[in-house]
Design a protein around this motif. Structure first.
Motif, PDB file in Angstrom:
ATOM      1  N   THR A  12       0.836  -1.199   0.000  1.00 54.12           N
ATOM      2  CA  THR A  12       0.000   0.000   0.000  1.00 54.12           C
ATOM      3  C   THR A  12       0.874   1.252   0.000  1.00 54.12           C
ATOM      4  O   THR A  12       0.616   2.204  -0.739  1.00 54.12           O
ATOM      5  CB  THR A  12      -0.921   0.016   1.236  1.00 54.12           C
ATOM      6  N   SER A  13       1.908   1.218   0.842  1.00 55.97           N
ATOM      7  CA  SER A  13       2.795   2.392   0.892  1.00 55.97           C
ATOM      8  C   SER A  13       3.454   2.589  -0.460  1.00 55.97           C
ATOM      9  O   SER A  13       3.584   3.718  -0.934  1.00 55.97           O
ATOM     10  CB  SER A  13       3.878   2.205   1.950  1.00 55.97           C
ATOM     11  N   GLN A  14       3.845   1.489  -1.072  1.00 56.33           N
ATOM     12  CA  GLN A  14       4.485   1.615  -2.389  1.00 56.33           C
ATOM     13  C   GLN A  14       3.530   2.225  -3.410  1.00 56.33           C
ATOM     14  O   GLN A  14       3.933   3.035  -4.240  1.00 56.33           O
ATOM     15  CB  GLN A  14       4.926   0.240  -2.877  1.00 56.33           C
ATOM     16  N   ILE A  15       2.255   1.841  -3.336  1.00 59.83           N
ATOM     17  CA  ILE A  15       1.279   2.416  -4.276  1.00 59.83           C
ATOM     18  C   ILE A  15       1.163   3.930  -4.037  1.00 59.83           C
ATOM     19  O   ILE A  15       1.132   4.722  -4.969  1.00 59.83           O
ATOM     20  CB  ILE A  15      -0.092   1.717  -4.150  1.00 59.83           C
ATOM     21  N   PHE A  16       1.160   4.318  -2.758  1.00 61.22           N
ATOM     22  CA  PHE A  16       1.089   5.755  -2.447  1.00 61.22           C
ATOM     23  C   PHE A  16       2.305   6.488  -2.981  1.00 61.22           C
ATOM     24  O   PHE A  16       2.198   7.574  -3.551  1.00 61.22           O
ATOM     25  CB  PHE A  16       1.018   5.976  -0.933  1.00 61.22           C
ATOM     26  N   ILE A  17       3.468   5.866  -2.773  1.00 59.50           N
ATOM     27  CA  ILE A  17       4.692   6.503  -3.264  1.00 59.50           C
ATOM     28  C   ILE A  17       4.608   6.639  -4.787  1.00 59.50           C
ATOM     29  O   ILE A  17       4.950   7.670  -5.365  1.00 59.50           O
ATOM     30  CB  ILE A  17       5.938   5.698  -2.827  1.00 59.50           C
ATOM     31  N   GLY A  18       4.114   5.591  -5.443  1.00 57.71           N
ATOM     32  CA  GLY A  18       3.943   5.618  -6.904  1.00 57.71           C
ATOM     33  C   GLY A  18       3.037   6.768  -7.316  1.00 57.71           C
ATOM     34  O   GLY A  18       3.305   7.491  -8.281  1.00 57.71           O
ATOM     35  N   LEU A  19       1.970   6.935  -6.544  1.00 63.73           N
ATOM     36  CA  LEU A  19       0.976   7.971  -6.847  1.00 63.73           C
ATOM     37  C   LEU A  19       1.571   9.380  -6.735  1.00 63.73           C
ATOM     38  O   LEU A  19       1.518  10.181  -7.667  1.00 63.73           O
ATOM     39  CB  LEU A  19      -0.179   7.797  -5.855  1.00 63.73           C
ATOM     40  N   ILE A  20       2.170   9.640  -5.588  1.00 63.74           N
ATOM     41  CA  ILE A  20       2.726  10.974  -5.343  1.00 63.74           C
ATOM     42  C   ILE A  20       3.927  11.215  -6.258  1.00 63.74           C
ATOM     43  O   ILE A  20       4.051  12.260  -6.901  1.00 63.74           O
ATOM     44  CB  ILE A  20       3.172  11.132  -3.857  1.00 63.74           C
TER      45      ILE A  20
ATOM     46  N   PRO B 274      -6.766   2.840   1.157  1.00 62.73           N
ATOM     47  CA  PRO B 274      -5.844   2.347   0.128  1.00 62.73           C
ATOM     48  C   PRO B 274      -6.565   1.846  -1.132  1.00 62.73           C
ATOM     49  O   PRO B 274      -6.049   2.000  -2.242  1.00 62.73           O
ATOM     50  CB  PRO B 274      -5.119   1.187   0.820  1.00 62.73           C
ATOM     51  N   VAL B 275      -7.754   1.271  -0.960  1.00 62.10           N
ATOM     52  CA  VAL B 275      -8.496   0.792  -2.137  1.00 62.10           C
ATOM     53  C   VAL B 275      -8.945   2.000  -2.965  1.00 62.10           C
ATOM     54  O   VAL B 275      -8.898   1.983  -4.197  1.00 62.10           O
ATOM     55  CB  VAL B 275      -9.725  -0.059  -1.716  1.00 62.10           C
ATOM     56  N   MET B 276      -9.353   3.060  -2.271  1.00 63.14           N
ATOM     57  CA  MET B 276      -9.764   4.276  -2.982  1.00 63.14           C
ATOM     58  C   MET B 276      -8.581   4.850  -3.766  1.00 63.14           C
ATOM     59  O   MET B 276      -8.725   5.292  -4.906  1.00 63.14           O
ATOM     60  CB  MET B 276     -10.297   5.318  -1.995  1.00 63.14           C
TER      61      MET B 276
ATOM     62  N   ALA C 146       2.874  -5.381  -9.268  1.00 64.14           N
ATOM     63  CA  ALA C 146       3.371  -4.429 -10.267  1.00 64.14           C
ATOM     64  C   ALA C 146       2.669  -3.077 -10.125  1.00 64.14           C
ATOM     65  O   ALA C 146       3.019  -2.111 -10.803  1.00 64.14           O
ATOM     66  CB  ALA C 146       3.155  -4.974 -11.668  1.00 64.14           C
ATOM     67  N   ALA C 147       1.680  -3.018  -9.220  1.00 64.95           N
ATOM     68  CA  ALA C 147       0.866  -1.812  -9.114  1.00 64.95           C
ATOM     69  C   ALA C 147       1.665  -0.511  -8.887  1.00 64.95           C
ATOM     70  O   ALA C 147       1.394   0.490  -9.545  1.00 64.95           O
ATOM     71  CB  ALA C 147      -0.193  -1.977  -8.028  1.00 64.95           C
ATOM     72  N   PRO C 148       2.651  -0.503  -7.986  1.00 67.31           N
ATOM     73  CA  PRO C 148       3.356   0.765  -7.766  1.00 67.31           C
ATOM     74  C   PRO C 148       3.954   1.346  -9.052  1.00 67.31           C
ATOM     75  O   PRO C 148       3.875   2.545  -9.292  1.00 67.31           O
ATOM     76  CB  PRO C 148       4.450   0.394  -6.772  1.00 67.31           C
ATOM     77  N   PHE C 149       4.517   0.463  -9.889  1.00 62.56           N
ATOM     78  CA  PHE C 149       5.121   0.936 -11.142  1.00 62.56           C
ATOM     79  C   PHE C 149       4.037   1.393 -12.126  1.00 62.56           C
ATOM     80  O   PHE C 149       4.159   2.426 -12.773  1.00 62.56           O
ATOM     81  CB  PHE C 149       5.962  -0.182 -11.784  1.00 62.56           C
TER      82      PHE C 149
ATOM     83  N   PHE D  41      -8.332   5.404  -7.685  1.00 61.00           N
ATOM     84  CA  PHE D  41      -7.986   6.732  -8.186  1.00 61.00           C
ATOM     85  C   PHE D  41      -6.864   6.628  -9.221  1.00 61.00           C
ATOM     86  O   PHE D  41      -6.943   7.223 -10.298  1.00 61.00           O
ATOM     87  CB  PHE D  41      -7.555   7.601  -6.998  1.00 61.00           C
ATOM     88  N   SER D  42      -5.854   5.842  -8.909  1.00 61.96           N
ATOM     89  CA  SER D  42      -4.713   5.754  -9.820  1.00 61.96           C
ATOM     90  C   SER D  42      -5.050   5.066 -11.124  1.00 61.96           C
ATOM     91  O   SER D  42      -4.536   5.440 -12.173  1.00 61.96           O
ATOM     92  CB  SER D  42      -3.572   4.968  -9.186  1.00 61.96           C
ATOM     93  N   THR D  43      -5.907   4.044 -11.063  1.00 65.18           N
ATOM     94  CA  THR D  43      -6.160   3.266 -12.279  1.00 65.18           C
ATOM     95  C   THR D  43      -7.408   3.722 -13.035  1.00 65.18           C
ATOM     96  O   THR D  43      -7.572   3.391 -14.201  1.00 65.18           O
ATOM     97  CB  THR D  43      -6.341   1.774 -11.938  1.00 65.18           C
ATOM     98  N   ALA D  44      -8.294   4.459 -12.376  1.00 68.51           N
ATOM     99  CA  ALA D  44      -9.585   4.874 -12.953  1.00 68.51           C
ATOM    100  C   ALA D  44     -10.362   3.673 -13.494  1.00 68.51           C
ATOM    101  O   ALA D  44     -11.060   3.758 -14.495  1.00 68.51           O
ATOM    102  CB  ALA D  44      -9.395   5.928 -14.051  1.00 68.51           C
ATOM    103  N   THR D  45     -10.229   2.547 -12.829  1.00 69.36           N
ATOM    104  CA  THR D  45     -10.873   1.324 -13.299  1.00 69.36           C
ATOM    105  C   THR D  45     -11.520   0.585 -12.127  1.00 69.36           C
ATOM    106  O   THR D  45     -10.832  -0.073 -11.348  1.00 69.36           O
ATOM    107  CB  THR D  45      -9.811   0.389 -13.946  1.00 69.36           C
ATOM    108  N   SER D  46     -12.835   0.682 -12.025  1.00 70.80           N
ATOM    109  CA  SER D  46     -13.534  -0.022 -10.935  1.00 70.80           C
ATOM    110  C   SER D  46     -13.254  -1.509 -10.981  1.00 70.80           C
ATOM    111  O   SER D  46     -13.022  -2.145  -9.959  1.00 70.80           O
ATOM    112  CB  SER D  46     -15.049   0.157 -11.058  1.00 70.80           C
ATOM    113  N   ASN D  47     -13.290  -2.068 -12.186  1.00 73.61           N
ATOM    114  CA  ASN D  47     -13.103  -3.511 -12.319  1.00 73.61           C
ATOM    115  C   ASN D  47     -11.793  -3.988 -11.705  1.00 73.61           C
ATOM    116  O   ASN D  47     -11.732  -5.036 -11.089  1.00 73.61           O
ATOM    117  CB  ASN D  47     -13.102  -3.912 -13.802  1.00 73.61           C
TER     118      ASN D  47
END
Ligand code: ASP
Length: 432
Positions: free
Chosen positions: A15-23, A271-273, A207-210, A277-283
């Motif tokens: 989750t932290s990695q995804i946040f870092i990826g986002l910011i 974190p799910v939100m 692979a999500a963070p990348f 937000f990052s992928t814009a894909t509900s699925n």
């Protein structure tokens, strides 16, 4: 002991990695937009090369999972609920809840938009309409309803017709329950295949963070702030309505119908939100949402494996908020007066459009044509909002999936499927 500590550290990581990826992605994107001059390296190598390929590659991996995942998850979900009567009850309650929250969302949107007046005083010349606007033609509502029944399930599966997939999966789940031990091989197959798909998803998630980094970097690198300026009021109205829906409507509904703390809910679900937000894909968020609800909020998988994929397909509150605001925006920008009857029509058609919107990026703009058509607004107005839609798409997707999760928690609670101890537990390991 040391192994365990190591493991916890690793699990906290994703989750932290995804946040870092986002910011990080946002910062790098802005840097590219403002500091690095246009040219081969910036545009071809990075924006349309690395960022595009890695970002889209990740989205494609997620999309690859969707059909088998939703299919298995729904077969297992309907089998787990057990008898057809209970499934019917859960189904009707869920769909009812989804429809009510969507209608509420559009009402919030129309109110906020009439308050902010996003299209009034708009200098149309200052607006850059997006190029190559391709807008699909309108499908009649009767056809949309009929399209739920597949004439050939393999066509539905291969073309990602999610409502058809849901219809058939539920049917199979019901039949398997009725056949009980006469079809254990098939039931076991679906249960095991469901586990395989969940595992595959969790692997892809690594692979999500990348993926997130590249998706966000590309968005910010190619759309600087200047494109947003003339559309600021429109964006503000959409964001405000999304905020109201998420932090007032959902929290109110959750508190009123379950007594559970909305603060705990939002904190643990955040974190799910962020991922949506990052992928814009509900699925793409279906597995993460189911896992988070189970592990961090104690919501039974028996319910969520049925309601989450269904919600990701038919419940798009955030999308209908954008559509509600877009209607007011277009009417004001083109000087068209809307009557009370028009607003009621918009609430009805946007609710149906929400059912027909697939949980992938930008589809909300396509179903918007149906809403515009219903009250005779010019379709060209969609071109105005297209250029700045990505950021709003990201935000509304986060709201879309939060609506599904709130509904799931409410329905699960009604069926005794929320473990309050887990819900309020503080030191829960992260989802990996
Ligand atoms: N991107 C949205 C979703 O996946 C759909 C949309 O509004 O375009 O939920």
């Amino acid at each position: 002991m040391s192994k365990e500590v190591k493991k916890t550290k690793k699990q906290l990581g994703l989750t932290s990695q995804i946040f870092i990826g986002l910011i990080g992605g946002a910062l790098v994107g802005l840097l590219f937009n403002y500091l690095i001059p246009q040219g081969y390296v910036r545009d071809t190598v990075f924006i349309d090369g690395i960022f595009y390929v890695v970002g889209q590659g990740f989205i494609r991996l997620m999309q690859m999972l969707v059909v088998p995942l939703v299919f298995c998850s729904l077969v297992c979900g309907s089998m787990a609920i057990g008898d057809t009567k209970q499934l019917g009850k859960v189904g009707i309650r869920t769909i009812g809840f989804y429809l009510v929250t969507t209608a509420l969302a559009i009402t919030v949107a129309l109110t906020v938009a009439n308050f902010i007046d996003p299209g009034i005083g708009l200098n149309m010349n200052a607006i850059q309409a997006a190029d190559n606007v391709t807008i699909s033609t309108k499908t009649p509502i009767t056809q949309t309803l009929l399209n739920i029944i597949p004439t050939n399930i393999f066509y539905g599966l291969t073309n990602g017709k999610m409502l058809q997939v849901i219809f058939f999966a539920l049917f199979i789940g019901i039949i398997l329950t009725r056949l009980d031990d006469k079809a254990t091989t098939v039931s076991n197959f679906f249960n095991e295949f469901n586990d395989v798909m969940m595992e595959m998803t969790m692997l892809v998630m690594k692979a999500a963070p990348f993926g997130v980094f590249c998706l966000i970097a590309r968005t910010f690198a190619s759309t600087g702030f200047s494109a947003f300026l003339p559309m600021l009021k429109y964006m503000l109205a959409v964001l405000l309505a999304l905020f109201v829906q998420c932090f007032f409507v959902y929290t109110g509904l959750l508190k009123a119908s379950t007594g559970l703390s909305p603060v705990v809910f939002l904190k643990k679900f955040f974190p799910v939100m962020a991922f949506a937000f990052s992928t814009a894909t509900s699925n793409a968020t279906i597995p993460l949402s189911i896992e988070t609800l189970k592990k961090k909020l104690g919501v039974s998988k028996k319910i969520s494996s049925f309601t989450i994929p269904l919600g990701a397909t038919i419940n798009m509150d955030g999308t209908s908020i954008m559509q509600g605001v877009a209607v007011v925006f277009a009417a004001q920008a083109y000087g068209i007066q809307l009557s009370m009857a028009d607003y009621i029509t918009v609430i009805g058609t946007a609710t149906i459009a929400s059912i027909g919107t697939a949980g992938v990026p930008s589809v909300g703009l396509i179903t918007l044509t149906m809403v515009f058509n219903s009250v005779g607004l010019p379709i060209e107005a969609i071109a105005l909002i297209m250029g700045i839609d990505r950021i709003l798409d990201m935000t509304r997707t986060a709201v879309n999936i939060t609506g599904d999760a709130v509904c799931t928690t409410v329905i699960a609670n009604l069926n005794g499927g929320v473990d309050k101890e887990i819900f309020y537990k503080k030191d829960i390991k992260d989802i990996s």
